[in-house]
Design an enzyme around this catalytic site. Sequence first.
Site, PDB file in Angstrom:
ATOM      1  N   LYS A 132      24.752  33.587  19.324  1.00  0.00           N
ATOM      2  CA  LYS A 132      24.804  34.644  18.317  1.00  0.00           C
ATOM      3  C   LYS A 132      25.886  34.250  17.329  1.00  0.00           C
ATOM      4  CE  LYS A 132      25.657  37.597  21.679  1.00  0.00           C
ATOM      5  NZ  LYS A 132      24.990  38.864  21.489  1.00  0.00           N
ATOM      6  N   ARG A 133      25.994  34.958  16.183  1.00  0.00           N
ATOM      7  CA  ARG A 133      27.085  34.628  15.267  1.00  0.00           C
ATOM      8  C   ARG A 133      28.422  34.664  16.013  1.00  0.00           C
ATOM      9  NH1 ARG A 133      25.815  33.804   9.677  1.00  0.00           N
ATOM     10  NH2 ARG A 133      28.071  33.792   9.448  1.00  0.00           N
ATOM     11  N   THR A 137      19.877  42.154  19.223  1.00  0.00           N
ATOM     12  CA  THR A 137      18.466  41.898  19.505  1.00  0.00           C
ATOM     13  C   THR A 137      18.344  40.651  20.367  1.00  0.00           C
ATOM     14  OG1 THR A 137      18.314  40.787  17.363  1.00  0.00           O
ATOM     15  CG2 THR A 137      17.459  43.044  17.497  1.00  0.00           C
ATOM     16  N   LYS A 184      15.660  39.699  23.465  1.00  0.00           N
ATOM     17  CA  LYS A 184      14.871  38.467  23.602  1.00  0.00           C
ATOM     18  C   LYS A 184      15.126  37.826  24.958  1.00  0.00           C
ATOM     19  CE  LYS A 184      15.952  37.699  18.834  1.00  0.00           C
ATOM     20  NZ  LYS A 184      16.753  36.839  17.951  1.00  0.00           N
TER      21      LYS A 184
END
Length: 799
Positions: free
Chosen positions: A528-529, A634, A638
């Site tokens: 993720k970031r 999100t 996933k």
Amino acid sequence: MASADSQALKESMQGHLFFSQAKSSSLATSHDHYRCLALAVRDRLLKNWVDTADTYTREHVRTATYLSAEYLLGPHLENNLVNLGLVEAAREACASLGLSLEELIAEEPEPGLGNGGLGRLAACFQESMATLELPAIGYGIRYEFGIFRQQITPHGQVESTDPWLAHGNPWEVIRPEWSYPVQIGEHTVIGVAYDTPILGYGVNTANTLRLWSAVAPEAFDFASFNAGDYTRAVLRKMQAETLSKVLYPNDELDQGKRLRLSQQIFFVSCSLQDMFRILRGQGLEVTDFHRKFALQLNDTHPAIAVAELMRLLMDEYGIDWDTAWSITTASISYTNHTLLPEALETWGVELFEQLLPRQLEIIYEINTRFLRMARIRYPGDSQILQRISLIEEGPQRRVRMAHLAVVGSHHVNGVAELHSTLLKQNLFADLARIWPERFTNVTNGVTPRRWLAVANPPLAALLDEAIGDRWRTHLEELQGLAAFADDSAFLERWQAVRDLGKQRLAQYMRRELGVLVDHTSLFDVQVKRIHEYKRQHLAALQIVERYLRIRAGEDLPPRTFVFGGKAAPGYALAKLIIRLLVGIADVVNMDPAMDGRLKVVFLPNFSVSLGQLVYPAVDLSEQISTAGKEASGTGNMKMALNGAVTIGTLDGANIEIRDCVGAENFFLFGHTAEQIEQLGHSGYHPMPWIEQDPAVRQALELIGSGYFSEGDRELFHPLLASLTSHDPFRVMADVADYRRAQNAVDEAWLDRGRWARMSLHNTMRCGFFSSDRSIADYAERIWKVGRVPVQTSAGAPAP
Ligand SMILES: *Cc1c(COP(=O)(O)O)cnc(C)c1O
């Protein structure tokens, strides 16, 4: 035996090699072959696309228009093959030409027109709207350079540009006939439409994503050119085209830059003018605007739409204020994506005045009327008026875009239950008191087509066999797996399928990074970031602790820690966290004592394509943000859908995931959002937490000693100083409980049968997190847009 589809595809590819690429096979590159396949697939979806536009025009349908500054689409080819049901035919066609479908798919450069979750959400939503047969248009910016490419060196992140359009883009169609002027300060810029089809799954619908590219009104200034000033002649052109040149690489940070405000008005004004063109083209009145269109603002980046729609209605179409205001507020709704103060957009009024004087005038008038109404409701309370005003007072007066969005919308939503509750309690508390009915929640989701069917074919095949194939559009049918939850033969197969995903990622790491990992080890993944609130540094501390424990002789189950994600180029501390992870990886992976016990890998350039490889390979999903900071997440969805078990805080959608999968199938730790707020009230300091925790003290000391930085004791100082002096994201308050939860993970992992059941329960009970469910909710409750199945016409030209 070759099917008719595959034979036709093959001929179509051969035709395109000659007619589109102008080559014979002796000169064709892999990229040429990719383009031939892409064009052959495009030929097959054009009929759906043209018929969809026809149906929408003929039936005057109510249309959702989604305004987003970002779309993190991912490559189109494989997704379109899946949605057209042509994967096998394409594989055969490629094979008969001596080509590999997988290699051609890998040739497609990814349109990285977004930073992270927000842009990816916009992309999942487009695909769900098409699949649900909802009339919709996505509007945005066709950035010539998307999110930067990230290389990882021993010194951490290095950025380079992403020229994703260098080889052309077979998926887009330019529509110069749909171009609009936008006035920004003294300059006029023209926005030209580029359309990309968004295919629904198993339906005829192919909606449009319409992205605007900026050009100058005249290619160059003839007067200057004739006067011999060649540089000046092209300067204007360059300035105008800068508007759609690059995506701002910031996630959760507002920099307040002039170019960014220009980008916002640019794409919003083009989109609104396009909607008026559609409206009038169908013979409707301007005053029908809100009956024809439901506008969704994806965060505040398009919030200027409130003022721009007013301006167009009044100045271009001569509508009076009151009518224009009721049309505007009946059309627009707004999704908030963050509570982080540094991400809330505000603009200095001087800049606004320079670039958008008329829109500022309109904002002032909206504010005057709004505050007049509020003054009647709260007589004598000047505090509340200051808090809710669209203009922030102070040394520099600023326009608050979030307030503009709320005042101009009929619905405002957060993206997970907790986030929506906190919005009403904190950020928008006063506004929610005025309009309680305006605020609502729509929990995010992800599309099962890309994130299961495309990303994880072995799992998709197992699901098809076990519960049938309807899960692709009815994800709640995953519940049918309950029949197999205690079937040991099925659980074996479940594990085998998961193992394939891990092997695939292990192969990638060996091939691309030269790192050997044991695919039977526990894959512990955080992609993720990179941001302090997501707390990759908390994970880093835990790895250093494990390293020390293994060195001290403790026997821990083998783990492979995988990280990936970009840091905003100007975000020094985030880049330092990457540097730390890379430093830990270098030490750990070189240490023979860690062999077969501990591995750390940082995957460079995390993207949608890489996500498709990573999400199916996760055993343990790290969702460890400070409670109250991650609006939804999100990535968590996933991973869980692909069978990962989450270790996480009670934050964002983690809470709803845990509710769905059951507390026994989730590793919970950490302070709640409420407790985190309490910590702040009682004068939080990290030192007492550190002093009573020898393990974390040792880890911090080891990092400070230069052990992970080739002896450099200064390098990580800013990070350590932040953690030990004010620790804004409360890492030290959660580190001990995180360790406890990680120990519980070790124990659970040793019982492979138990882990397989936990994994299965995660997939089985996460059907709620389909973006189809989110979109159905928006369509029903907020947009009032209904299904319009697309009729296909007979006489389309054969590809
Ligand atoms: C899903 C996704 C994200 C969002 O991840 P979070 O864990 O929710 O922050 C970011 N980048 C890419 C490429 C994604 O696919």
